[in-house]
Write an enzyme that holds these catalytic residues in place. Structure first.
Site, mmCIF file in Angstrom:
data_model
loop_
_atom_site.group_PDB
_atom_site.id
_atom_site.type_symbol
_atom_site.label_atom_id
_atom_site.label_comp_id
_atom_site.label_asym_id
_atom_site.label_seq_id
_atom_site.Cartn_x
_atom_site.Cartn_y
_atom_site.Cartn_z
ATOM 1 N N GLU A 148 -39.253 80.480 32.181
ATOM 2 C CA GLU A 148 -39.423 81.418 31.072
ATOM 3 C C GLU A 148 -40.665 82.262 31.325
ATOM 4 O OE1 GLU A 148 -39.340 79.253 27.358
ATOM 5 O OE2 GLU A 148 -37.282 78.593 27.687
ATOM 6 N N HIS B 296 -41.704 87.355 19.082
ATOM 7 C CA HIS B 296 -40.769 87.087 20.184
ATOM 8 C C HIS B 296 -40.105 88.399 20.562
ATOM 9 C CE1 HIS B 296 -37.647 85.378 22.659
ATOM 10 N NE2 HIS B 296 -38.188 84.175 22.520
ATOM 11 N N ARG C 78 -45.023 86.633 26.426
ATOM 12 C CA ARG C 78 -44.303 87.414 25.415
ATOM 13 C C ARG C 78 -45.162 88.403 24.650
ATOM 14 N NH1 ARG C 78 -42.341 82.006 22.269
ATOM 15 N NH2 ARG C 78 -40.915 81.849 24.005
ATOM 16 N N HIS D 93 -42.568 85.123 15.253
ATOM 17 C CA HIS D 93 -41.945 83.924 15.818
ATOM 18 C C HIS D 93 -42.825 82.683 15.694
ATOM 19 C CE1 HIS D 93 -39.311 81.673 18.450
ATOM 20 N NE2 HIS D 93 -40.288 81.439 19.309
ATOM 21 N N ARG E 201 -49.315 81.846 22.604
ATOM 22 C CA ARG E 201 -48.718 80.608 23.116
ATOM 23 C C ARG E 201 -47.805 80.881 24.307
ATOM 24 N NH1 ARG E 201 -43.812 78.359 22.347
ATOM 25 N NH2 ARG E 201 -43.244 79.524 20.475
HETATM 26 C C1 SIN Z 1 -37.198 80.787 23.369
HETATM 27 O O1 SIN Z 1 -36.289 80.057 23.727
HETATM 28 O O2 SIN Z 1 -37.361 81.915 23.829
HETATM 29 C C2 SIN Z 1 -38.139 80.289 22.314
HETATM 30 C C3 SIN Z 1 -38.858 79.096 22.794
HETATM 31 C C4 SIN Z 1 -40.285 79.153 22.361
HETATM 32 O O3 SIN Z 1 -40.573 79.682 21.287
HETATM 33 O O4 SIN Z 1 -41.141 78.720 23.128
#
Ligand code: SIN
Length: 535
Positions: A117, A232, A272, A331, A366
């Site tokens: 990610e 997000h 993000r 988020h 985060r």
């Molecule tokens: C996501 O799956 O993008 C959200 C997971 C997160 O908030 O770390």
């Protein structure tokens, strides 16, 4: 009603609270109560998609790399000691969860599948049901806590902390029949989650109203980093609320971001805050209210992300053909109740973990999939500290900022800046709680929606002094209203309380850092390399 004093009262039923309750009631046989305002499985945890970041694979990954990625995402404000605890203890906590019955996705050889990610240099995210990780974690923990003797109280809304002789001794709570009672406990652990519902556009469920953080602010318990609201970047741009999330793992898997002309404009694997900012700027330039996530190149979309594929098709989108309209949505609350490395708040007897706390692991932003991890590491750590007889905070982790700080520093905000305006809540019993009563002719629902709109328009991804002033006025207007007696009324008051602290801290932080971007102070300023703390 709970008559006798408990060893531990857990507020909230997400990953942090239930991990703690299972440890306390199961392993240590403590007398535990769990108070939750909804039903047990109804916590924000169940909405988490991507997964849990933990170094469970071998070379080339390492906890040092996970630490470095977390620190980089946190933009200078992480506490390195707290992050070290997070990354070192995370793998063991994930394995414990597996032993409790959580089923994570595995490859053909039976090994855990690891996803990548944004902000992670390597694939290290374990996931369940493709992108239904939170639901599986919650399912396993609900089943585990139900096997213990912990007393579960659903539809019980914690109102205020009971503080006696400088120590937290429980809470007053509003029960489903409309009566208010004291629930006494030697220790209270706040795991009530964040305040995403401060915003009109959010991925958070309606329950995410910052209740524990607000209670702490009213009691003068230290709260910090509250200006860092994480947006997000890939919430599906449809009218539904909460906004359906298109997990970060899609970009980790190769999905691309394109503006409304089809052009790519950002490295999709940046943390993000970077991606949300780039989207917002590009949307402003083009006068658009969304950009696109292009997942058409992902051959195994339906197998890897079955729940997202189903949700998309239900709104007429086919991810193999259509670019998916997305925009940033509130988020995650990066800040909260300041804790030391063992979860103690600044008030002896009061502990916090998960999104409600500021342990120092997230700093100004985060890292993806570190949230479930924080809950499962720091919830049980608080229980171990209680078991060891720890009775108050130590100068470790984020708490280092609070203990021994100079009260005259500009980054220390007396809670009275906010709290002085609060109308003190009556704790009398009420026989008939009203669902949505009118306050000065305006319903609680309308007050809430107005507050959400004001924060979205004036304290969102991009901020400046003028807009923050407008937001502050809107929040003050809500705080000046008389407080009604229903859960909905208390939720609005809690949102306004957290909102006031968010706006105040955002106004004081005259720089851009992590999830906090000021149009009028676009640079990161080393003079602000510290937490803004409410005490
Ligand atoms: C996501 O799956 O993008 C959200 C997971 C997160 O908030 O770390």
């Amino acid at each position: 009603m709970i008559d006798d004093e408990l060893d531990l009262l857990v507020l909230g039923s997400g990953v942090a609270g239930l991990s703690a309750a299972v440890r306390a009631a199961g392993t240590h046989q403590m007398r535990v109560g769990v108070l939750t305002k909804g039903e047990l499985p109804q916590a924000t945890t169940r909405w988490a998609q991507g997964g849990v970041a933990a170094v469970l694979g071998g070379d080339p990954d390492s906890t040092d790399l996970h630490l470095a990625d977390t620190l980089a995402a946190g933009a200078g404000l992480c506490d390195a000691e707290a992050v070290r605890v997070l990354v070192d203890e995370g793998p063991a906590r994930v394995n414990e969860l597996i032993a409790l019955g959580a089923m994570f996705d595995r490859d053909g050889a039976g090994e855990l599948e690891l996803a990548r990610e944004g902000g992670h240099t390597l694939p290290r995210i374990v996931h369940a049901g493709g992108s239904a990780t939170g639901a599986e974690v919650e399912r396993a923990l609900v089943a585990a806590v139900q096997r213990t003797a912990a007393a579960i109280h659903e539809h019980a809304f914690a109102l205020e902390l009971i503080v006696e002789a400088g120590r937290c001794r429980g809470v007053t709570a509003l029960f489903a029949d409309g009566t208010v009672h004291s629930v006494r406990a030697a220790n209270v652990l706040v795991t009530t989650g964040g305040a995403g519902q401060l915003y009109a556009v959010t991925t958070n469920p309606v329950e995410a109203t910052g209740d524990g953080i607000a209670m702490a602010l009213r009691a003068g318990v230290a709260v910090a980093d509250i200006e860092f609201v994480q947006f997000h970047p890939t919430a599906l741009s449809v009218e539904t609320m909460p906004r359906p999330l298109l997990t970060e793992a899609l970009r980790g898997h190769g999905a691309l971001l394109r503006d409304t002309t089809g052009e790519r404009f950002v490295d999709e694997l940046q943390p993000r805050d970077v991606v949300s900012r780039a989207e917002t700027w590009r949307m402003q330039e083009l006068g658009a209210d969304h950009v696109f996530l292009d997942a058409t190149g992902l051959e195994d979309f339906d197998q890897r992300f079955p729940n997202i594929a189903r949700d998309l098709r239900s709104v007429g989108l086919d991810p193999s053909k259509d670019w998916l309209p997305v925009a940033p949505a509130a988020h995650y609350t990066c800040g909260g109740i300041v804790t030391d490395l063992r979860g103690s708040s600044s008030l002896p007897g009061l502990w916090a973990a998960g999104e409600a706390c500021c342990s120092g692991v997230h700093g100004a932003n985060r890292l993806a999939s570190n949230s479930l991890l924080e809950g499962m590491v720091f919830g049980p750590r608080a229980v171990e500290a209680i078991e060891d007889g720890v009775s108050g905070p130590s100068a470790t982790g984020a708490m280092r900022t609070v203990l021994g700080m100079d009260p005259d520093r500009p980054d220390v905000v007396p809670s009275g800046v906010i709290g002085g305006r609060f109308v003190r809540l009556s704790t009398r019993s009420t026989e008939q709680p009203s669902a949505d009563p009118p306050v000065d002719g305006v319903s609680t629902g309308e007050v809430r929606r107005g507050l959400q709109r004001a924060l979205t328009d004036n304290a969102g991804v991009l901020r400046d002094a003028d807009r923050l002033g407008v937001a502050a006025k809107a929040v003050d207007d809500v705080l000046a209203l008389p407080v009604g007696s229903s859960v909905a009324d208390h939720e609005v008051r809690n949102l306004a309380t957290v909102g006031r602290a968010t706006v105040e801290a955002a106004a004081r932080r005259r720089e851009s850092r992590g999830a906090h971007t000021r149009d009028d102070f676009p640079e990161t300023d080393p003079a602000f390399l510290h937490r803004i703390v409410f005490v």
